[in-house]
Design an enzyme around this catalytic site. Sequence first.
Site, PDB file in Angstrom:
ATOM      1  N   GLU A 368       0.791  -1.226   0.000  1.00  0.00           N
ATOM      2  CA  GLU A 368       0.000   0.000   0.000  1.00  0.00           C
ATOM      3  C   GLU A 368       0.832   1.290   0.000  1.00  0.00           C
ATOM      4  OE1 GLU A 368      -3.964  -1.671   2.240  1.00  0.00           O
ATOM      5  OE2 GLU A 368      -2.314  -1.045   3.502  1.00  0.00           O
TER       6      GLU A 368
HETATM    7  C1  TNX Z   1      -4.631  -4.125   4.590  1.00  0.00           C
HETATM    8  S1  TNX Z   1      -2.959  -6.467   4.325  1.00  0.00           S
HETATM    9  C2  TNX Z   1      -3.383  -3.858   5.116  1.00  0.00           C
HETATM   10  C3  TNX Z   1      -3.250  -3.391   6.494  1.00  0.00           C
HETATM   11  C4  TNX Z   1      -4.596  -3.238   7.158  1.00  0.00           C
HETATM   12  C5  TNX Z   1      -5.487  -4.373   6.760  1.00  0.00           C
HETATM   13  C6  TNX Z   1      -6.809  -4.371   7.447  1.00  0.00           C
HETATM   14  C7  TNX Z   1      -1.879  -5.422   4.203  1.00  0.00           C
HETATM   15  C8  TNX Z   1      -0.598  -5.891   3.772  1.00  0.00           C
HETATM   16  N1  TNX Z   1      -2.204  -4.156   4.490  1.00  0.00           N
HETATM   17  O1  TNX Z   1      -2.535  -2.191   6.531  1.00  0.00           O
HETATM   18  O2  TNX Z   1      -4.401  -3.228   8.529  1.00  0.00           O
HETATM   19  O3  TNX Z   1      -5.705  -4.328   5.381  1.00  0.00           O
HETATM   20  O4  TNX Z   1      -7.510  -5.536   7.180  1.00  0.00           O
END
Ligand code: TNX
Length: 580
Positions: A368
Site C-alpha cells: 500500500e
Molecule cells: C490491509 S494487508 C493492510 C493493512 C490493514 C489491513 C486491514 C496489508 C498488507 N495491508 O494495513 O491493517 O488491510 O484488514
Amino acid sequence: MPPTAPRPAEPGRRPLDQTGPAVDPTAPGPAAADLAHAAARAAVDRLAPPAPVRLGDVVPAPERVEPDPAADFTLPADAAVRVSPDPAARDVAEQLAALLRPATGYPLPVTDATPPAEGLTLQLSGTPGPVAAGAGPGPVAALGAEGYRLDVTPDAVRITAATPAGLLHGVQTLRQLLPPAIESPTPVAARWAVPGGVIVDRPRFAYRGAMLDVARHFFGVADVLRVIDHLARYKLNHLHLHLTDDQGWRIAVDGWPRLAAVGGATQVGGGPGGAYTRADYRRIVSYAARRHVTVVPEIDLPGHTNAALTAYPQLAPDGIAPPPYTGTEVGFSYLDPGDERTYAFVADVLGEVAALTPGPWLHIGGDEAFKVPADAYARFVARTQGIVAATGKTVVGWHQIAPAGHADGRVLQWWGTGGDDPVTAEAVRRGARVILSPGNRAYLDMKYAPDTPIGHDWAGLIDVERAYDWDPGTHLGGVPAEAVLGVEAPLWTESVTSLAEIEFMLLPRLPALAELGWSPRRTHDWASFRRRLAGHGPRWRTAGITFHPAPEIPWPTTVPTGLPGPRPAPQPTAPTADLP
Ligand code: TNX
C-alpha cells in the site's frame, strides 16, 4: 515396575490428597512404597472414568492415527518425565512437566531416560521403539525436522522425534489427548487417561504462522507471550510481528532513538502506545524459541511510515514532520525513495533488527505505498532486498513487492482475495516462494458474522468453515504446492484493543489455519474438524482463554465463552490532520 515412593508435593502446591491416603514419603522399605503406590492407583480408579477423548481427537489432524483401545494409559501420581540427555530435549521435558503439574498436582520430576521406560518418555532420535504391526514409520529421521511419533501403551507414553521441535509437537498432541481438566491452573481430582495406540505425524508445510499487528494498537510483552503459547499449542512455528506502521513504531533502534520515543507514543484512537526495548524484544524472541516458534520482524517500508516521519522528518519527501496519526486510513505516508538518507536509515534499522533476531527472516512490508510511483517503488524494493541480503537474512514482503526483481530465496506473502495474480505467478517462476494469507480466508481481523462486535469486513465475513475450507496447495494460480512455503493468519488490530479481543479473533479460527498448514490434504474434512474443534471449547474455558463461541461448532456446553459483553465496533477515527 520398580517400587517407588510417591514424591512429596512441591512446596506451595496442594497436597496429593485427592489421589489417595496420606503417605509418609520418608517411610522406608519397598513394601511400604508398594502399598502406597497401589493405594494411590486404587484411589484414582474410584474417580470418574476417563473423559471420552479419542486418539484421533487432535487439532491439527495427525498424519496417521492407529488407536488401540486396549492400551489406554493412566498417568500415575508418581510418574516421572524421562528424557534423552540433550539440553534442548530436556527443556521440552521441563515444559511438559510444567504443563501437567498445575492440574494434576503431581510432582512429575524430569529425569534421564533410563530403561525400563515407564510413565512419560521423550526420546530424541535414535531408533524408534518397538513398532506395532503396520505402524512403522521407518527411521525417526523420516519424521523430518518437526515430526514425532507418539506411542501410548498401558505402562508408558513415549514421544520419539529427530529434533526437540518434533518432541514439543508431540507434547502438544499428548496434552490434547488428556481430559480437558488438564488445562486447569489448580489441582483437579481426575483420572488422567490417555487413549492407547500410535500416532505418526509431521507437517505438510514448513512455514505455519500468525501475524500480530502491534503497531495499530500496542500490546505488551505478556500479551505477546500468551499469543506465542496459542501458536505452539496448534503447532504453528512462526510469529510475524508487524512492528511499524503509521500509528506507531514499536521497536527501539539505538541509532535512531526517536523512532520508539516519539514514533511509538500513540496508537489508533490516540492512546499512549508504547514500544519494545531491545530487552523486551529479546525476551519475546527467546520465549518463542523455547516453544520452537521463530519470530519474523516486519519493518513496513516504504509506506506505512507516518510514525517514523514524525520522529525523523528529514526522511519525509517534503522534509516536514507530519502530525502523529491515530486514524485507520492507509496508503498516505512514505519515505522519500529518491533521497540517499532513506537508504542509510533503512540499512541501520534493518541491520539492528536483524542482529536482534535469531530467525532467518526479515519482513520489509511493501504494501500500500500508493503515493510512490511504480518505477521508484520497484527500485526502492530492489535496493532494500539487497540491504536485507547484506544482513544475512532472507527477505519476506507482502506480494506487492513481486515486480521488484528477484532476490535469492525471497518470499512473497499473498494477501489478495482473488485466485490469480500474474505478477506473483511470474515472480514464482523466477524462484520466489509464497506464504499464503488470503484476505478472504486467513485474515483474522475480518468479522465472523455481521454482528461481530469488532473487526473489518472489506475482505468479507470469515466464519470458521470459510477459514478452514480452502487448500493452500491449489489456492493461487501459477503457485504450485512446491512453491508454497506455508500459511499465515494475520491479525490487524485497528479495532482490537486487548488480549481478550485478540483471543476472540484468533479462536477458533487459528486452529483452522493451523490444520491447513500442518495436516495432509487427505485428512481435510469439515465435519471431522468441527467435531474435533468442539472439544477445545472446554479446554480454553478451563484455561481462562477467551474465544468466539461460533455457532457452527457443536460445543459441548452452552456456557457463554466470548467477550464479556458486546461493544459497538469502533468507527474509524478521523485523521488528526488532512492527509497529503
Ligand atoms: C490491509 S494487508 C493492510 C493493512 C490493514 C489491513 C486491514 C496489508 C498488507 N495491508 O494495513 O491493517 O488491510 O484488514
